[in-house]
Design a protein around this motif. Structure first.
Motif, PDB file in Angstrom:
ATOM      1  N   UNK A  80       0.832  -1.200   0.000  1.00  0.00           N
ATOM      2  CA  UNK A  80       0.000   0.000   0.000  1.00  0.00           C
ATOM      3  C   UNK A  80       0.868   1.252   0.000  1.00  0.00           C
ATOM      4  N   UNK A  81       1.935   1.241   0.819  1.00  0.00           N
ATOM      5  CA  UNK A  81       2.864   2.363   0.836  1.00  0.00           C
ATOM      6  C   UNK A  81       3.515   2.530  -0.530  1.00  0.00           C
ATOM      7  N   UNK A  82       3.866   1.415  -1.157  1.00  0.00           N
ATOM      8  CA  UNK A  82       4.564   1.448  -2.448  1.00  0.00           C
ATOM      9  C   UNK A  82       3.692   2.117  -3.524  1.00  0.00           C
ATOM     10  N   UNK A  83       2.424   1.780  -3.543  1.00  0.00           N
ATOM     11  CA  UNK A  83       1.527   2.382  -4.529  1.00  0.00           C
ATOM     12  C   UNK A  83       1.405   3.891  -4.329  1.00  0.00           C
ATOM     13  N   UNK A  84       1.326   4.326  -3.071  1.00  0.00           N
ATOM     14  CA  UNK A  84       1.242   5.754  -2.790  1.00  0.00           C
ATOM     15  C   UNK A  84       2.560   6.452  -3.115  1.00  0.00           C
ATOM     16  N   UNK A  85       3.658   5.752  -2.935  1.00  0.00           N
ATOM     17  CA  UNK A  85       4.982   6.309  -3.243  1.00  0.00           C
ATOM     18  C   UNK A  85       5.136   6.532  -4.747  1.00  0.00           C
ATOM     19  N   UNK A  86       4.694   5.570  -5.539  1.00  0.00           N
ATOM     20  CA  UNK A  86       4.728   5.728  -6.991  1.00  0.00           C
ATOM     21  C   UNK A  86       3.873   6.923  -7.416  1.00  0.00           C
ATOM     22  N   UNK A  87       2.719   7.064  -6.790  1.00  0.00           N
ATOM     23  CA  UNK A  87       1.829   8.177  -7.112  1.00  0.00           C
ATOM     24  C   UNK A  87       2.522   9.515  -6.842  1.00  0.00           C
ATOM     25  N   UNK A  88       3.270   9.594  -5.742  1.00  0.00           N
ATOM     26  CA  UNK A  88       3.976  10.819  -5.389  1.00  0.00           C
ATOM     27  C   UNK A  88       5.053  11.151  -6.419  1.00  0.00           C
ATOM     28  N   UNK A  89       5.768  10.137  -6.901  1.00  0.00           N
ATOM     29  CA  UNK A  89       6.823  10.386  -7.887  1.00  0.00           C
ATOM     30  C   UNK A  89       6.249  10.775  -9.245  1.00  0.00           C
ATOM     31  N   UNK A  90       5.065  10.326  -9.552  1.00  0.00           N
ATOM     32  CA  UNK A  90       4.455  10.722 -10.830  1.00  0.00           C
ATOM     33  C   UNK A  90       4.044  12.188 -10.836  1.00  0.00           C
ATOM     34  N   UNK A  91       3.824  12.744  -9.652  1.00  0.00           N
ATOM     35  CA  UNK A  91       3.453  14.159  -9.566  1.00  0.00           C
ATOM     36  C   UNK A  91       4.504  15.014  -8.898  1.00  0.00           C
ATOM     37  N   UNK A  92       5.642  14.392  -8.486  1.00  0.00           N
ATOM     38  CA  UNK A  92       6.726  15.098  -7.788  1.00  0.00           C
ATOM     39  C   UNK A  92       6.197  15.815  -6.543  1.00  0.00           C
ATOM     40  N   UNK A  93       5.227  15.179  -5.863  1.00  0.00           N
ATOM     41  CA  UNK A  93       4.637  15.772  -4.672  1.00  0.00           C
ATOM     42  C   UNK A  93       3.865  14.711  -3.892  1.00  0.00           C
ATOM     43  N   UNK A  94       3.790  14.899  -2.567  1.00  0.00           N
ATOM     44  CA  UNK A  94       3.011  13.978  -1.736  1.00  0.00           C
ATOM     45  C   UNK A  94       1.540  14.376  -1.693  1.00  0.00           C
ATOM     46  N   UNK A  95       1.218  15.506  -2.284  1.00  0.00           N
ATOM     47  CA  UNK A  95      -0.185  15.969  -2.298  1.00  0.00           C
ATOM     48  C   UNK A  95      -1.062  14.946  -3.020  1.00  0.00           C
ATOM     49  N   UNK A  96      -2.196  14.645  -2.410  1.00  0.00           N
ATOM     50  CA  UNK A  96      -3.127  13.697  -3.008  1.00  0.00           C
ATOM     51  C   UNK A  96      -2.789  12.240  -2.734  1.00  0.00           C
ATOM     52  N   UNK A  97      -1.809  11.993  -1.867  1.00  0.00           N
ATOM     53  CA  UNK A  97      -1.442  10.619  -1.509  1.00  0.00           C
ATOM     54  C   UNK A  97      -1.784  10.348  -0.044  1.00  0.00           C
ATOM     55  N   UNK A  98      -1.723   9.070   0.346  1.00  0.00           N
ATOM     56  CA  UNK A  98      -1.958   8.668   1.733  1.00  0.00           C
ATOM     57  C   UNK A  98      -0.656   8.250   2.410  1.00  0.00           C
ATOM     58  N   UNK A  99       0.468   8.834   1.979  1.00  0.00           N
ATOM     59  CA  UNK A  99       1.768   8.439   2.528  1.00  0.00           C
ATOM     60  C   UNK A  99       1.885   8.724   4.032  1.00  0.00           C
ATOM     61  N   UNK A 100       1.178   9.729   4.522  1.00  0.00           N
ATOM     62  CA  UNK A 100       1.237  10.018   5.956  1.00  0.00           C
ATOM     63  C   UNK A 100       0.668   8.863   6.778  1.00  0.00           C
ATOM     64  N   UNK A 101      -0.162   8.067   6.159  1.00  0.00           N
ATOM     65  CA  UNK A 101      -0.755   6.924   6.857  1.00  0.00           C
ATOM     66  C   UNK A 101       0.240   5.763   6.950  1.00  0.00           C
ATOM     67  N   UNK A 102       1.134   5.663   5.984  1.00  0.00           N
ATOM     68  CA  UNK A 102       2.026   4.496   5.904  1.00  0.00           C
ATOM     69  C   UNK A 102       3.483   4.793   6.231  1.00  0.00           C
ATOM     70  N   UNK A 103       3.843   6.056   6.457  1.00  0.00           N
ATOM     71  CA  UNK A 103       5.231   6.408   6.753  1.00  0.00           C
ATOM     72  C   UNK A 103       5.290   7.302   7.984  1.00  0.00           C
TER      73      UNK A 103
END
Length: 206
Positions: A80-103
């Motif tokens: 789950x963290x990995x999918x959110x991490x990929x999403x962040x790299x596609x937009x060069x930002x953590x905005x719109x991700x749930x990374x705070x939940x997994x990291x």
């Protein structure tokens, strides 16, 4: 057997015939007192005394809950963290991700620094990033429980794009297409695993 058939043919002795027939059916197949009948499908086989129990077996969690200290649960949260991490790299930002939940905040801060560099360089990631994670260590008895996930990351289909031109930026020639990544995880009081540290060794192939 012949006497039994003769008796069965005589009138008035029906009851005697039935009794004798049942008796012979029960005693005539004894074979030394052991039955040749096989258990019906689904009947659990008895475990011989002293037979070792598989180390992967565990008692079910109390009250029907989910056991959150298993390797499967660690990998579930990692994916789950990995999918959110990929999403962040596609937009060069953590905005719109749930990374705070997994990291944890420290782990997320390190990722945000990398994303900030990408943003300043006008780059984003595209494609698919493959990986093959395994739980290399799991200390379920520690307080809090900890785990280590070893991953082989495949960037063959992962591309860096220049957002100003749309052109693909080649990966450094000295980096292998598959490299090793190590993730430390910890299970907090909320029974939820989180990433405390993510380290990618892009010089080490796998």
């Amino acid at each position: 057997m012949e006497k039994a058939r003769q008796k069965c043919s005589q009138a008035g002795v029906t009851l005697l015939c039935a009794t004798a027939t049942v008796f012979m059916a029960v005693t005539g197949c004894g074979g030394g007192g052991e039955s040749d009948a096989k258990p019906s499908p689904g009947t659990p086989a008895a475990v011989a005394p002293g037979t070792p129990v598989s180390s992967t077996a565990s008692a079910p969690p109390p009250h029907g809950g989910t056991d959150t200290t298993t390797p499967a649960e660690v990998l579930r949260v990692y994916d789950l963290m990995w999918m959110e991490r990929e999403k962040a790299y596609r937009g060069a930002s953590v905005d719109g991700t749930d990374l705070k939940r997994y990291m944890t905040p420290d782990a997320l801060s390190a990722l945000e620094a990398d994303l900030l560099s990408m943003h300043e360089e006008n780059t984003v990631m595209r494609g698919a990033l493959g990986h093959e994670p395994v739980v290399s260590t799991l200390a379920a008895d520690e307080r809090p429980p900890t785990a280590t996930v070893k991953d082989c990351v495949d960037r063959a289909r992962w591309q860096t794009l220049d957002t100003t031109t749309g052109w693909r930026i080649p990966a450094p020639a000295d980096q292998p297409s598959r490299y090793v990544a190590t993730t430390r995880m910890e299970r907090g009081d909320g029974k939820r695993w989180t990433v405390t540290e993510y380290t990618a060794n892009r010089k080490r192939s796998c």
